[in-house]
Design a protein around this motif. Sequence first.
Motif, PDB file in Angstrom:
ATOM      1  N   GLY A   1     -11.100   3.719   0.337  1.00  0.00           N
ATOM      2  CA  GLY A   1      -9.922   3.196   1.017  1.00  0.00           C
ATOM      3  C   GLY A   1     -10.271   2.333   2.210  1.00  0.00           C
ATOM      4  O   GLY A   1      -9.427   1.577   2.694  1.00  0.00           O
ATOM      5  N   GLN A   2     -11.498   2.462   2.702  1.00  0.00           N
ATOM      6  CA  GLN A   2     -11.976   1.611   3.797  1.00  0.00           C
ATOM      7  C   GLN A   2     -12.978   0.587   3.260  1.00  0.00           C
ATOM      8  O   GLN A   2     -12.778  -0.612   3.389  1.00  0.00           O
ATOM      9  CB  GLN A   2     -12.640   2.463   4.877  1.00  0.00           C
ATOM     10  CG  GLN A   2     -11.780   3.579   5.441  1.00  0.00           C
ATOM     11  CD  GLN A   2     -12.594   4.483   6.358  1.00  0.00           C
ATOM     12  OE1 GLN A   2     -13.244   4.027   7.294  1.00  0.00           O
ATOM     13  NE2 GLN A   2     -12.569   5.780   6.089  1.00  0.00           N
ATOM     14  N   CYS A   3     -14.036   1.089   2.638  1.00  0.00           N
ATOM     15  CA  CYS A   3     -15.064   0.241   2.040  1.00  0.00           C
ATOM     16  C   CYS A   3     -14.485  -0.461   0.814  1.00  0.00           C
ATOM     17  O   CYS A   3     -13.765   0.141   0.022  1.00  0.00           O
ATOM     18  CB  CYS A   3     -16.264   1.102   1.660  1.00  0.00           C
ATOM     19  SG  CYS A   3     -17.516   0.243   0.688  1.00  0.00           S
TER      20      CYS A   3
ATOM     21  N   VAL B   1     -17.477  -2.205   7.271  1.00  0.00           N
ATOM     22  CA  VAL B   1     -17.204  -0.768   7.339  1.00  0.00           C
ATOM     23  C   VAL B   1     -18.528  -0.041   7.559  1.00  0.00           C
ATOM     24  O   VAL B   1     -19.423  -0.087   6.716  1.00  0.00           O
ATOM     25  CB  VAL B   1     -16.519  -0.272   6.049  1.00  0.00           C
ATOM     26  CG1 VAL B   1     -16.296   1.241   6.109  1.00  0.00           C
ATOM     27  CG2 VAL B   1     -15.201  -1.010   5.825  1.00  0.00           C
TER      28      VAL B   1
ATOM     29  N   TYR C   1     -15.597   7.239   2.376  1.00  0.00           N
ATOM     30  CA  TYR C   1     -15.205   5.907   2.837  1.00  0.00           C
ATOM     31  C   TYR C   1     -14.239   5.217   1.877  1.00  0.00           C
ATOM     32  O   TYR C   1     -13.894   4.052   2.091  1.00  0.00           O
ATOM     33  CB  TYR C   1     -16.449   5.027   3.023  1.00  0.00           C
ATOM     34  CG  TYR C   1     -17.432   5.616   4.002  1.00  0.00           C
ATOM     35  CD1 TYR C   1     -17.167   5.621   5.367  1.00  0.00           C
ATOM     36  CD2 TYR C   1     -18.615   6.212   3.561  1.00  0.00           C
ATOM     37  CE1 TYR C   1     -18.065   6.185   6.267  1.00  0.00           C
ATOM     38  CE2 TYR C   1     -19.507   6.773   4.445  1.00  0.00           C
ATOM     39  CZ  TYR C   1     -19.228   6.762   5.802  1.00  0.00           C
ATOM     40  OH  TYR C   1     -20.110   7.325   6.695  1.00  0.00           O
TER      41      TYR C   1
ATOM     42  N   HIS D   1       0.849  -1.180   0.000  1.00  0.00           N
ATOM     43  CA  HIS D   1       0.000   0.000   0.000  1.00  0.00           C
ATOM     44  C   HIS D   1       0.895   1.243   0.000  1.00  0.00           C
ATOM     45  O   HIS D   1       2.088   1.173   0.311  1.00  0.00           O
ATOM     46  CB  HIS D   1      -0.934   0.016   1.210  1.00  0.00           C
ATOM     47  CG  HIS D   1      -0.226  -0.057   2.522  1.00  0.00           C
ATOM     48  ND1 HIS D   1       0.166  -1.255   3.100  1.00  0.00           N
ATOM     49  CD2 HIS D   1       0.195   0.922   3.379  1.00  0.00           C
ATOM     50  CE1 HIS D   1       0.775  -1.022   4.237  1.00  0.00           C
ATOM     51  NE2 HIS D   1       0.814   0.297   4.441  1.00  0.00           N
TER      52      HIS D   1
ATOM     53  N   SER E   1     -11.861  -8.830   2.978  1.00  0.00           N
ATOM     54  CA  SER E   1     -12.023  -8.971   4.427  1.00  0.00           C
ATOM     55  C   SER E   1     -13.490  -9.176   4.763  1.00  0.00           C
ATOM     56  O   SER E   1     -14.388  -8.810   3.989  1.00  0.00           O
ATOM     57  CB  SER E   1     -11.511  -7.703   5.129  1.00  0.00           C
ATOM     58  OG  SER E   1     -11.862  -7.691   6.494  1.00  0.00           O
TER      59      SER E   1
ATOM     60  N   ARG F   1     -14.479  -7.817   7.569  1.00  0.00           N
ATOM     61  CA  ARG F   1     -14.706  -6.667   8.445  1.00  0.00           C
ATOM     62  C   ARG F   1     -15.728  -5.725   7.815  1.00  0.00           C
ATOM     63  O   ARG F   1     -15.636  -5.362   6.645  1.00  0.00           O
ATOM     64  CB  ARG F   1     -13.389  -5.921   8.677  1.00  0.00           C
ATOM     65  CG  ARG F   1     -13.521  -4.708   9.600  1.00  0.00           C
ATOM     66  CD  ARG F   1     -12.165  -4.103   9.894  1.00  0.00           C
ATOM     67  NE  ARG F   1     -11.512  -3.628   8.688  1.00  0.00           N
ATOM     68  CZ  ARG F   1     -11.739  -2.426   8.158  1.00  0.00           C
ATOM     69  NH1 ARG F   1     -12.602  -1.579   8.722  1.00  0.00           N
ATOM     70  NH2 ARG F   1     -11.087  -2.048   7.069  1.00  0.00           N
TER      71      ARG F   1
ATOM     72  N   ALA G   1     -14.993  -4.484   3.987  1.00  0.00           N
ATOM     73  CA  ALA G   1     -13.712  -3.966   3.524  1.00  0.00           C
ATOM     74  C   ALA G   1     -13.166  -4.914   2.465  1.00  0.00           C
ATOM     75  O   ALA G   1     -13.552  -6.082   2.389  1.00  0.00           O
ATOM     76  CB  ALA G   1     -12.736  -3.855   4.695  1.00  0.00           C
TER      77      ALA G   1
END
Length: 464
Positions: free
Chosen positions: A104-106, A180, A102, A84, A176, A178, A173
Amino acid sequence: MAMLGKRRPSRAASGKSGLVRQPAAKSTSASDTSDALVVERLAHDGRGVAHDATGKTVFIDRALPGERVDAAVHVNRKRFDEAHVKALLHRSQQRVEPPCVYFGQCGGCQLQHMAIEAQRTHKQDVLCELFARQGIELGPPHVLHGSSEHYRRRARLGVKIDGQGNVLLGFRAAHSHRLVDIHQCHVLVEPLQALLPPLRALLATLEAPRLVGHIELLATASECVLLVRQLKAHALDAERWQAFAKQQGGALGAWLGRESASLHWYSAEPVLEETLQIEGQPPLTLTFAPGDFLQVNADVNQQMVAQVVKWLAPAPGQHVMDLFAGMGNFSLPIASGGAKVHAVEGSASMVARISSNAARNGLDVSAQQADLSDSAAVETLLTNQQHLDALVLDPPRNGAETVCKALSRYPVPRLAYVSCDPATLARDAAHLVQAGYRIKQVAVADMFLHTAHMESLMLFEYEG
């Protein structure tokens, strides 16, 4: 376009492929390695491609061609690394400010840092490179596109309860599980975007929010539909969902159960309709049900259907077969042009949907169920449907290799192929070109703006 679809001599591999072939080795722990790298090009998934001082390939998230970056490797693999950007040392002119907070996260949009025209050029390049690997030269594909924002009329939002008991609502994400947590979405159509705040507020009041797995959002031309995936019924929460549906004025249902979920409506059951308006034809109305496939971008879907109809130019007396026909997205407009259409689908419920949609619009469309991955079934189908003037293929991501191999023995004059995976399209096209078909028209549909995904369309003609 004299060279369009023509075989060329094979060439040695350049070693510059944008495709990432994942080795069997598992990822290692994150590394502290950091180095300045020059990004050479984009991989097919939208990551920047560079080489480190040893010549090892490095795939860099959110890096653009021509940029010089300070990159940190977070995954070491045998043949390549994943990294990255720690610092952007030289900025590309194609870089823009992402419109979504969002980014870069989503994991939903990978290319918002890239100018729109550059995104579309990248997708054209991906298609051409994949065909070049098959020894087929393509001219520059035509691009079909619509709005650059608020285009997505269908989405699935995850729901999770964090360690503090807070309800999270959002998308996963990248790479992942995870979740968001989001409060807005740049690509959702505005009626669905407007539902996010009241939906979040409702989830916070539920007695048993852990029973909710995800929420599907769908916008038609006339209403919004929410479908809640719930492990089991909960009487008090059902009352809250009913009140929410009444307050918001939309349709709301729940898939209840862990395994074989059944659909229960908290509101009046909606009539779901898709309208197609093709130039020179009366409007067509297609009904569908929750769970049926529907393209996420209504505008671009309309353009794709119009393009296929234009290429095939259906007329009275012609016979056309539509394979992987869905609810009749292509079958009905082709029949509306005057051709007699035979539609084939793997799902019995979708065969019934095609038949009812054809009857509703007064069109000559017959439909049958068949497994189009089974060579014997495809052989029987093509044997029984001889003297075809044209064929439409609109397969899922794994493509239509069985059909394309069979078409060498049962050639059709014209074939329109609509694909959601350019790699399987290139593979299948190689079979067709080898069998005597030539590519006459190529288009890329920017169905999923700000992502690396795309739809591709091709017109083949049989030359023997």
